[in-house]
Design an enzyme around this catalytic site. Structure first.
Site, PDB file in Angstrom:
ATOM      1  CG  HIS A 246      -1.606  40.792 -19.594  1.00 57.54           C
ATOM      2  ND1 HIS A 246      -1.725  42.050 -19.044  1.00 57.54           N
ATOM      3  CD2 HIS A 246      -2.787  40.175 -19.370  1.00 57.54           C
ATOM      4  CE1 HIS A 246      -2.921  42.177 -18.493  1.00 57.54           C
ATOM      5  NE2 HIS A 246      -3.589  41.056 -18.685  1.00 57.54           N
TER       6      HIS A 246
ATOM      7  CG  HIS B 209      -8.488  41.051 -25.493  1.00 60.67           C
ATOM      8  ND1 HIS B 209      -9.169  40.023 -24.865  1.00 60.67           N
ATOM      9  CD2 HIS B 209      -8.395  42.049 -24.576  1.00 60.67           C
ATOM     10  CE1 HIS B 209      -9.482  40.389 -23.635  1.00 60.67           C
ATOM     11  NE2 HIS B 209      -9.014  41.613 -23.422  1.00 60.67           N
TER      12      HIS B 209
END
Length: 175
Positions: free
Chosen positions: A39, A124
């Site tokens: 995620h 990220h």
């Protein structure tokens, strides 16, 4: 309960991230994350009670109202920590839409008095923890193609011996 708000990855993009992680697994020692944990964290709230959870869900609804889907464009690998004990991640281009969504979520959390980790947003996807990076360069890697993310979710995170388990508590569709 331990919580965070994150952008979910589209299925094909998630498959390609998992493929990248498999390529890295041969060259990098560490604890690689399970595919279902991928995620992009927009805000980490930590421990919240029921009232805080309701406020976070309202913040998520407000932040995403009228927001368009967001492009995820891989930019390369990066690490947090030391080379022999690092968190290895796939970086994403910080487009105005992506950073704007994170800013909107954080502003709505602030408006409702919700506390969260105020570290600067660095988009990220965590690939591995406790990674030990090899000396020299990594082999040629096939990075995921850009994709469009359409779901933002408020998650409960439960830490176990096998790693974190995430349970979606509230999801908003973008666009």
């Amino acid at each position: 309960m331990r919580t965070f708000i994150a952008l979910e990855l589209p299925d094909l993009f998630e498959d390609e991230v998992a493929s990248l992680a498999r390529q890295l697994h041969d060259a990098v020692a560490g604890r690689f994350m399970r595919r279902e944990t991928y995620h992009v964290t927009l805000a980490f709230l930590g421990d919240v009670d029921e009232m805080g959870a309701r406020a976070a869900m309202a913040a998520l609804d407000a932040a995403c109202a009228g927001a368009a889907p967001v492009e995820l464009a891989p930019e390369g690998l990066g690490t947090f920590g030391r080379p022999r004990d690092a968190t290895l991640w796939l970086g994403l281009r910080p487009t105005p839409e992506l950073t704007g969504l994170a800013e909107a979520v954080r502003a709505q959390l602030d408006a409702r008095g919700c506390s969260y980790d105020r570290k600067a947003f660095r988009p990220h996807i965590t690939l591995a923890r406790r990674a030990r990076l090899p000396e020299g360069t990594l082999p040629g890697l096939a990075f995921p193609l850009p994709a469009t993310a359409r779901r933002v979710t408020f998650f409960k995170s439960t830490l176990t011996q096998e790693g974190a388990r995430y349970k979606p508590l509230h999801t908003v569709e973008l666009g």
